[in-house]
Design a protein around this motif. Structure first.
Motif, PDB file in Angstrom:
ATOM      1  N   SER A 156       0.347  -1.362   0.417  1.00 25.98           N
ATOM      2  CA  SER A 156       0.297  -0.055  -0.391  1.00 25.98           C
ATOM      3  C   SER A 156       0.956   1.146  -0.139  1.00 25.98           C
ATOM      4  O   SER A 156       1.646   1.196   0.765  1.00 25.98           O
ATOM      5  N   TYR A 157       0.645   2.270  -0.955  1.00 27.76           N
ATOM      6  CA  TYR A 157       2.111   3.633  -1.018  1.00 27.76           C
ATOM      7  C   TYR A 157       0.634   4.259  -0.855  1.00 27.76           C
ATOM      8  O   TYR A 157      -0.381   4.730  -1.336  1.00 27.76           O
ATOM      9  N   MET A 158       0.852   5.133   0.142  1.00 26.31           N
ATOM     10  CA  MET A 158       0.373   5.895   1.074  1.00 26.31           C
ATOM     11  C   MET A 158       0.915   7.584   1.573  1.00 26.31           C
ATOM     12  O   MET A 158       1.619   7.149   1.754  1.00 26.31           O
ATOM     13  N   THR A 159       0.915   8.620   0.479  1.00 34.31           N
ATOM     14  CA  THR A 159       1.299   9.747   0.386  1.00 34.31           C
ATOM     15  C   THR A 159       0.736  10.714   1.049  1.00 34.31           C
ATOM     16  O   THR A 159      -1.035  11.124   1.196  1.00 34.31           O
ATOM     17  N   HIS A 184      -7.458   7.175  15.694  1.00 33.33           N
ATOM     18  CA  HIS A 184      -6.797   8.573  15.170  1.00 33.33           C
ATOM     19  C   HIS A 184      -7.847   9.434  14.318  1.00 33.33           C
ATOM     20  O   HIS A 184      -7.108  10.716  14.265  1.00 33.33           O
ATOM     21  N   GLN A 185      -8.624   8.658  13.712  1.00 32.24           N
ATOM     22  CA  GLN A 185     -10.191   9.761  12.697  1.00 32.24           C
ATOM     23  C   GLN A 185     -10.433  10.376  13.965  1.00 32.24           C
ATOM     24  O   GLN A 185     -11.046  11.782  13.127  1.00 32.24           O
ATOM     25  N   LEU A 200      -3.812  13.241   6.236  1.00 32.61           N
ATOM     26  CA  LEU A 200      -3.760  12.283   6.806  1.00 32.61           C
ATOM     27  C   LEU A 200      -4.914  11.618   7.305  1.00 32.61           C
ATOM     28  O   LEU A 200      -5.121  10.199   7.128  1.00 32.61           O
ATOM     29  N   GLY A 201      -6.131  12.673   7.022  1.00 31.05           N
ATOM     30  CA  GLY A 201      -7.285  11.982   7.124  1.00 31.05           C
ATOM     31  C   GLY A 201      -7.667  10.740   5.983  1.00 31.05           C
ATOM     32  O   GLY A 201      -8.423  10.133   6.369  1.00 31.05           O
ATOM     33  N   ARG A 202      -7.427  11.162   4.717  1.00 32.08           N
ATOM     34  CA  ARG A 202      -6.973  10.700   3.326  1.00 32.08           C
ATOM     35  C   ARG A 202      -6.441   9.102   3.720  1.00 32.08           C
ATOM     36  O   ARG A 202      -6.769   8.520   3.567  1.00 32.08           O
TER      37      ARG A 202
END
Length: 319
Positions: A69-72, A222-223, A195-197
């Protein structure tokens, strides 16, 4: 620069560059060099370029490739020379390790390893390390907002002090400080949004494992923290607007006070100027030109008009 960390109980211990990084649970890549990219490629990890990380399309920032998973996220940090900015940070999450790729220096990436044992999610797996790092980032953003709020309160108190109205330099400094805090709040807002996304995407693609049910409450917590901080950002944004309006209002009052003084001075000297202009005309048929005390008469008349003008202004409460 490549920093690798091994799991040791609840702690994350750094390993030296000479040691084998294949057993590391967290690989932190800062401004990766070609040899480091090649080294990670041999582990089956593709490191995105800075251009790919900075791509604004959501499909380019959140995706799954080869089981990873790539999360930016766009996080506030600093450049090597200490200038603040917001830059992309990519979290690459595989089944057995977490890889972070960044080209600037957000503080949580330097502090998390020392405090990983205090994380609510622990360090038993790459997913838990990822959530612990997210927790550290959220805490850092909360600290930045708290500092920004304190600075705004202090600046606003200085603006409302009576002596501040007599010091243009202090008011200019207040506007500059408000501008800096507004920029910081905007960068924190961007970080919270991204961060939410990231959390939403991770919750959707989270693999089914023994920890899935246990990590759900952590993700939701966290959300909720991100949502609460976004509300705090909205509050601080309104404080920024109030601070700017108050500072500009004080500056306008100061300028109006100066203009009022100048207007009063101009009004006081207008009748004497008229008298001097009248007696300064070189006409032959002016009886005052032949008076013995004509000069004293003109000066007295000027003084009388100044006093009369001042009394009128004072009576109308314009002074």
């Amino acid at each position: 620069m490549l920093r690798a960390y091994l799991k040791h109980g609840n702690f994350l211990l750094p390993i030296t560059p000479r040691e084998d990084a294949s057993a590391a649970i967290w690989l932190d890549v800062y401004r990766p060099l070609p040899e480091q990219i090649e080294k990670l490629g041999r582990l089956g990890i593709r490191i995105p370029t800075l251009e790919e990380m900075a791509e604004i399309e959501i499909s380019s920032r959140l995706y799954v490739e080869d089981g990873a998973s790539y999360m930016t996220a766009m996080l506030p940090g600093s450049t090597p020379d200490g200038k603040p900015l917001s830059g992309p940070v990519t979290f690459i999450l595989t089944a057995d390790r977490l890889i972070t790729v960044r080209h600037h220096a957000p503080r949580p990436f330097d502090t998390f390893a020392e405090r990983a044992d205090r994380s609510a999610s622990g360090t038993d797996s790459a997913e838990r390390v990822f959530l612990g790092l997210i927790e550290e980032i959220i805490a850092r953003l909360a600290d930045l907002l708290e500092c920004a709020g304190s600075e705004l309160d202090q600046t606003l108190r200085g603006v409302f002090q009576s002596e501040a109205r007599q010091r243009p330099a202090m008011l200019q400094s207040a506007l500059e400080q408000i501008g800096r805090q507004s920029d910081l709040i905007a960068r924190v807002r961007l970080g919270l949004l991204s961060l939410g996304r990231v959390l939403t995407f991770y919750s959707a693609v989270q693999s089914k494992g023994p920890d899935t049910a246990k990590l759900k409450p952590v993700i939701k917590a966290h959300q909720r923290d991100v949502q609460a901080l976004q509300e705090h950002v909205d509050f601080l944004t309104s404080r920024v607007s109030l601070s700017v309006d108050a500072t500009l209002g004080i500056i306008n009052l100061q300028q109006n006070s100066i203009m009022r003084v100048m207007s009063v001075v101009a009004a006081l000297f207008l009748p004497p100027t008229l008298i001097a202009s009248t007696y300064g005309m070189n006409f032959e048929d002016m009886p005052e030109l032949g008076w013995r005390f004509g000069y004293e008469w003109a000066l007295g008349l000027m003084a009388l008009t100044v006093i009369a003008t001042w009394l009128v202004l004072w009576w109308r409460k314009w002074l």
